[in-house]
Scaffold this active site. Structure first.
Site, PDB file in Angstrom:
ATOM      1  N   TYR A 300       0.201   0.507   6.186  1.00  0.00           N
ATOM      2  CA  TYR A 300       0.711   1.199   4.998  1.00  0.00           C
ATOM      3  C   TYR A 300       1.847   2.136   5.368  1.00  0.00           C
ATOM      4  O   TYR A 300       1.681   3.064   6.172  1.00  0.00           O
ATOM      5  CB  TYR A 300      -0.443   1.975   4.392  1.00  0.00           C
ATOM      6  CG  TYR A 300      -0.298   2.393   2.953  1.00  0.00           C
ATOM      7  CD1 TYR A 300      -0.888   1.643   1.944  1.00  0.00           C
ATOM      8  CD2 TYR A 300       0.381   3.551   2.606  1.00  0.00           C
ATOM      9  CE1 TYR A 300      -0.801   2.041   0.616  1.00  0.00           C
ATOM     10  CE2 TYR A 300       0.475   3.952   1.288  1.00  0.00           C
ATOM     11  CZ  TYR A 300      -0.112   3.193   0.296  1.00  0.00           C
ATOM     12  OH  TYR A 300      -0.022   3.588  -1.017  1.00  0.00           O
ATOM     13  N   TYR A 350       6.997  -0.347  -3.824  1.00  0.00           N
ATOM     14  CA  TYR A 350       5.798   0.459  -3.635  1.00  0.00           C
ATOM     15  C   TYR A 350       4.708   0.008  -4.599  1.00  0.00           C
ATOM     16  O   TYR A 350       4.892   0.039  -5.819  1.00  0.00           O
ATOM     17  CB  TYR A 350       6.095   1.950  -3.829  1.00  0.00           C
ATOM     18  CG  TYR A 350       4.956   2.819  -3.365  1.00  0.00           C
ATOM     19  CD1 TYR A 350       4.678   2.931  -2.006  1.00  0.00           C
ATOM     20  CD2 TYR A 350       4.146   3.494  -4.268  1.00  0.00           C
ATOM     21  CE1 TYR A 350       3.615   3.706  -1.560  1.00  0.00           C
ATOM     22  CE2 TYR A 350       3.088   4.271  -3.829  1.00  0.00           C
ATOM     23  CZ  TYR A 350       2.825   4.374  -2.469  1.00  0.00           C
ATOM     24  OH  TYR A 350       1.769   5.126  -2.029  1.00  0.00           O
TER      25      TYR A 350
END
Length: 419
Positions: A300, A350
């Site tokens: 991430y 995102y």
């Protein structure tokens, strides 16, 4: 027997390994200011994932979502698609949600509550609910537990995470130049991704010369903000064998594992250690694998530092050597273990981690959508030439790891293997 082969009995904590699979993936375009509702985007992403899997509306009877911000509740979206649900749940919880929701989906199916689960995330993360509270829907006044953060200027994710990043630099001598390589590498991968919002390759110097946002984070150390929806579909592997795509088998999941404190994790040191330090003790034993068995990762990347910290604490390198690991070529396409081959949150878009699961599913299928030519069989003929505008398929990809992040104190992870 190969280390990549799962052999367990029904009494083992590993008895669910490879029993479930991701069979369909889909998304909308990664845009800024698309002018669409999250409800409309969610229906598109789920429909795309169902088409990808070869499923009909009658085949899906479970739905899960990460519903934070301006997202839409699962039963509303299901109704728009003509899907009647036997099980649904909308969950809040940050970037550790995706892998945790996969685990919940397998548990719901195992418990007999449903058979096939669509998991989605839909968000107008640029035009509506910007995480720092500066979008069209601004943050509410300080209240409740926010007295421990916002009152001290910790409103954005970067502000809240910066002490962890700074402490790692202090403890281990990690340099901004080393960590800037995360952005450099992910930009290289995004340059071969037609879907990526940012396709331009950048240099270490460009990262370090971009304006300072919150020490030690420069602008290019931070993820992009996009409006988009994403979806993955989970079902039993025995069902997956009859569907359209090669399944990505779910070998192991660690969902929302946390440090002893989450709200003020810095009160339980070391603050340069993140939740992956604990999650790895669930992830790897249940997978029957270790970091050395993994061919590609998706760590991430809300920030360059979050990728580095997770790769380190999940055991891909020794503690304190994360800076070297992300800057020595290991994580590049063509390197020993490529990371975030779509460009991730720093470059593609995102999505709170779901796009990186989608990417790894496609990698395990051998079918990422790059610029390689389409063959007579309708499939891409990957060249494994990773020059700009070229291939981004990892050669012989068999095992992937997704490392989710909500904050330093909370994380999730998943190992998938080629079906």
């Amino acid at each position: 027997m190969s280390a990549r082969t799962s052999e367990v009995d029904a009494t083992s904590p590993k008895h669910l390994a490879d029993k479930y699979a991701i069979v369909g993936v889909g998304e909308t375009a990664y845009r800024r200011g698309g002018g669409r509702t999250t409800r409309a985007m969610a229906t598109e992403a789920i429909a795309n994932a169902m088409t990808d899997a070869g499923l009909t509306m009658d085949d899906v009877d479970g739905m899960l979502s990460y519903s934070g911000g301006d997202s839409t509740f699962a039963p509303f979206v299901a109704g728009d698609l003509g899907i009647r649900l036997n099980f649904y749940m909308d969950v809040f919880g940050g970037g550790s949600s995706t892998e945790a929701l996969v685990g919940i989906a397998t548990g719901a199916i195992e418990a007999g509550m449903c058979n096939t689960v669509a998991i989605f995330r839909s968000m107008n993360g640029y035009s509506q609910m910007r995480i720092g509270g500066t979008g069209a829907r601004s943050a509410v006044p300080v209240k409740g537990d926010e007295i421990h953060s916002r009152a001290y200027g910790w409103q954005s994710a970067g502000q809240m995470f910066a002490p962890t990043f700074m402490r790692h630099m202090y403890d281990y001598g990690t340099t901004p130049e080393q960590v800037a390589m995360v952005k450099v590498v992910h930009s290289e991968h995004a340059s071969n991704n037609p879907k990526a919002l940012y396709k331009n390759r950048v240099t270490v110097e460009e990262v370090l010369n971009s304006r300072m946002i919150c020490k030690p984070l420069h602008l290019l150390d931070c993820c992009v903000e996009t409006d988009n929806a994403t979806c993955i579909i989970v079902t039993r592997t025995e069902h997956a064998r009859d569907l359209k795509q090669r399944p990505a088998l779910i070998r192991s999941v660690a969902g929302r594992c946390c440090k002893p404190r989450v709200d003020m994790h810095y009160q339980h040191g070391p603050i340069s250690t993140v939740a992956g330090h604990y999650a790895k003790d669930i992830l790897w034993p249940n997978a029957g694998l270790g970091p050395e068995d993994v061919d590609l990762t998706a760590a991430y990347d809300a920030f360059t530092f979050t990728s580095m910290l997770q790769l380190e604490d999940y055991g891909f390198c020794k503690k304190g050597e994360g800076g070297q690991y992300v800057s020595d070529g290991t994580t590049r396409l063509g390197g020993r273990r490529p990371n975030n081959t779509s460009g991730g949150h720093l470059c593609e878009g995102y999505t709170h981690g779901m796009n990186m699961v989608i990417e790894n599913v496609r990698q395990l299928r051998g079918e990422v959508d790059d610029s390689c030519p389409i063959g007579p069989d309708g499939r891409r003929q990957h060249t494994y030439d990773y020059k700009e505008g070229g291939c981004r398929q990892v050669k012989d990809a068999e095992v992937s790891a997704n490392l989710g992040w909500a904050m330093p104190g909370t994380g999730s992870a998943m190992v998938m293997v080629k079906g």
